[in-house]
Enzyme design. Structure first.
Site, mmCIF file in Angstrom:
data_model
loop_
_atom_site.group_PDB
_atom_site.id
_atom_site.type_symbol
_atom_site.label_atom_id
_atom_site.label_comp_id
_atom_site.label_asym_id
_atom_site.label_seq_id
_atom_site.Cartn_x
_atom_site.Cartn_y
_atom_site.Cartn_z
ATOM 1 N N VAL A 31 0.852 -1.208 0.000
ATOM 2 C CA VAL A 31 0.000 0.000 0.000
ATOM 3 C C VAL A 31 0.881 1.248 0.000
ATOM 4 O O VAL A 31 0.657 2.196 -0.775
ATOM 5 C CB VAL A 31 -0.950 -0.002 1.235
ATOM 6 C CG1 VAL A 31 -1.618 1.362 1.402
ATOM 7 C CG2 VAL A 31 -2.005 -1.107 1.098
ATOM 8 N N ASP B 175 -8.737 -17.040 9.524
ATOM 9 C CA ASP B 175 -9.953 -17.866 9.625
ATOM 10 C C ASP B 175 -10.545 -18.248 8.265
ATOM 11 O O ASP B 175 -11.306 -19.197 8.164
ATOM 12 C CB ASP B 175 -11.033 -17.129 10.439
ATOM 13 C CG ASP B 175 -10.564 -16.803 11.843
ATOM 14 O OD1 ASP B 175 -9.674 -17.520 12.340
ATOM 15 O OD2 ASP B 175 -11.078 -15.838 12.442
HETATM 16 O O1 F6P Z 1 -9.658 -14.163 13.906
HETATM 17 C C1 F6P Z 1 -8.412 -14.745 14.160
HETATM 18 C C2 F6P Z 1 -8.454 -15.494 15.480
HETATM 19 O O2 F6P Z 1 -7.159 -16.033 15.704
HETATM 20 C C3 F6P Z 1 -9.510 -16.588 15.589
HETATM 21 O O3 F6P Z 1 -9.133 -17.772 14.922
HETATM 22 C C4 F6P Z 1 -9.622 -16.743 17.080
HETATM 23 O O4 F6P Z 1 -10.887 -17.254 17.450
HETATM 24 C C5 F6P Z 1 -9.458 -15.317 17.566
HETATM 25 O O5 F6P Z 1 -8.764 -14.612 16.547
HETATM 26 C C6 F6P Z 1 -8.706 -15.194 18.861
HETATM 27 O O6 F6P Z 1 -8.746 -13.871 19.246
HETATM 28 P P1 F6P Z 1 -7.760 -13.208 20.293
HETATM 29 O O7 F6P Z 1 -6.414 -13.118 19.643
HETATM 30 O O8 F6P Z 1 -8.358 -11.885 20.560
HETATM 31 O O9 F6P Z 1 -7.714 -14.125 21.478
#
Ligand code: F6P
Ligand code: ADP
Length: 323
Positions: A23, A127
């Site tokens: 970017v 995800d």
């Molecule tokens: O969205 C990415 C992710 O790693 C998910 O797979 C998981 O449920 C979530 O974030 C975990 O979130 P945090 O890092 O806030 O614990």
């Protein structure tokens, strides 16, 4: 000179740095002055804005994480939070914004766009649950990290003739678990999209032993009703009847911090460049992602209302392969 800002939001994903670099450098090439917002939407609200030159993004393409920092920012979900963000954008005379992140972040991008601010989203989350992107930035690296763990666990499973269960991330989406399960040769895969009976999982493992396999492996998605903790409890409670234990490994955040693969660096670079090119042409309100092999734009209005389907025929393929 027109000013363009970039931010990374939500869970960090390997390749975000490559997208920022793209970017910034493509933006400079197109005549923009570049700014970085630190820590996602939080930085937009707290006025945490830094200038970004071509040299500021040197040496980051190979690094996981994000040099701008990321955050979950509940305040941005409120209109008051977003109005404050618009004030900060106006104060810095920023005319357009590139938002690199997952589903939640793109919902925020849509909200900002609906308030009249020009944004382009870049699909980035391990995800792989984002409509408008067949594969998002970070998925390839996260999958390879999960596979490395699976391959290692298989070695120990084989040595000790044990059953192992490995839980991978993915929030409500089973993509990572399904792909890691197929590529890792799992005996059973448990994902949120398919209701799973723990007895059926025990049955798959038992049948693997009966076929003469010395080890058995289950890959489970964190978002499944029977996630690692629930399955382990079930196996413990019914230990006598089931006849064997499950050793549990939860991969957790290990999957997010890896050095981005070649695939993720290239995808991120192409998406970052495309986002800037669109904004330069005056296009906005879209998410850029890879669709059927092409870099494509999907209106954020569509992204926020559609759920990306998971190809469940792959569950049947996984079942056939686990014979
Ligand atoms: O969205 C990415 C992710 O790693 C998910 O797979 C998981 O449920 C979530 O974030 C975990 O979130 P945090 O890092 O806030 O614990
Ligand atoms: P990801 O982008 O990885 O899916 P989150 O779901 O945590 O991560 O979302 C990241 C951030 O996006 C949230 O902390 C919030 O600031 C913003 N966001 C999420 N949902 C909304 C929403 N409905 N409206 C406005 N902003 C949102």
């Amino acid at each position: 000179m027109k000013r363009l800002a970039v931010l990374t939001s939500g869970g960090d994903a390997p390749g975000m740095n490559a997208a920022i670099r793209s970017v910034v450098r493509v933006g400079i090439d197109k005549g923009w002055q570049l700014l970085g917002i630190r820590h996602g939407y939080t930085g937009l609200i707290t006025n945490n804005v830094i200038p970004l030159g071509a040299r500021d993004v040197s040496g980051i393409i190979q690094l996981g994480g994000t040099m701008l920092g990321s955050a979950r920012c509940p305040e941005f979900k409120t209109e008051a939070g977003r109005l404050q963000a618009l004030r900060v954008l106006a104060e810095h005379e920023i005319e357009a914004l590139v938002i690199i992140g997952g589903g939640g972040s793109q919902t925020g991008a849509h909200a900002l766009s609906q308030m009249g601010f020009p944004v382009i989203g870049v699909a980035s989350t391990i995800d792989n649950d984002l409509y408008g992107a067949d594969i998002t930035i970070g998925v390839d690296t996260a999958l390879n990290i999960a596979l490395e763990a699976i391959d290692r666990l298989k070695v120990t499973a084989l040595s000790h003739e044990r059953a192992f269960l490995i839980e991978v991330m993915g929030r409500g989406c089973g993509y990572l678990a399904l792909m890691a399960g197929i590529a890792g040769g799992a005996e059973a895969i448990v994902i949120p999209e398919v209701e799973t009976d723990p007895e059926a999982v025990a049955g798959e493992l038992r049948s693997a032993y009966e076929r003469g396999q010395a080890h058995a492996l289950v890959v489970v998605a964190e978002g499944a009703r029977y996630n690692a903790a629930a399955l382990a409890d079930y196996f413990k409670e019914h230990h006598e009847r089931i006849g064997f234990d499950l050793r549990v490994t939860m991969l957790g955040h290990v999957q997010r911090g890896g050095a981005p693969s070649a695939y993720d660096r290239l995808l991120a670079t192409r998406l970052g460049a495309d986002a800037v090119e669109r904004l330069t042409r005056g296009e906005h309100g879209d998410l850029v992602g890879l669709v059927k092999g092409e870099i494509s734009a999907t209106p954020l209005t569509e992204v926020v209302v559609h759920k990306k389907p998971l190809d469940l025929r792959l569950m049947e393929l996984a079942r056939m392969l686990a014979r």
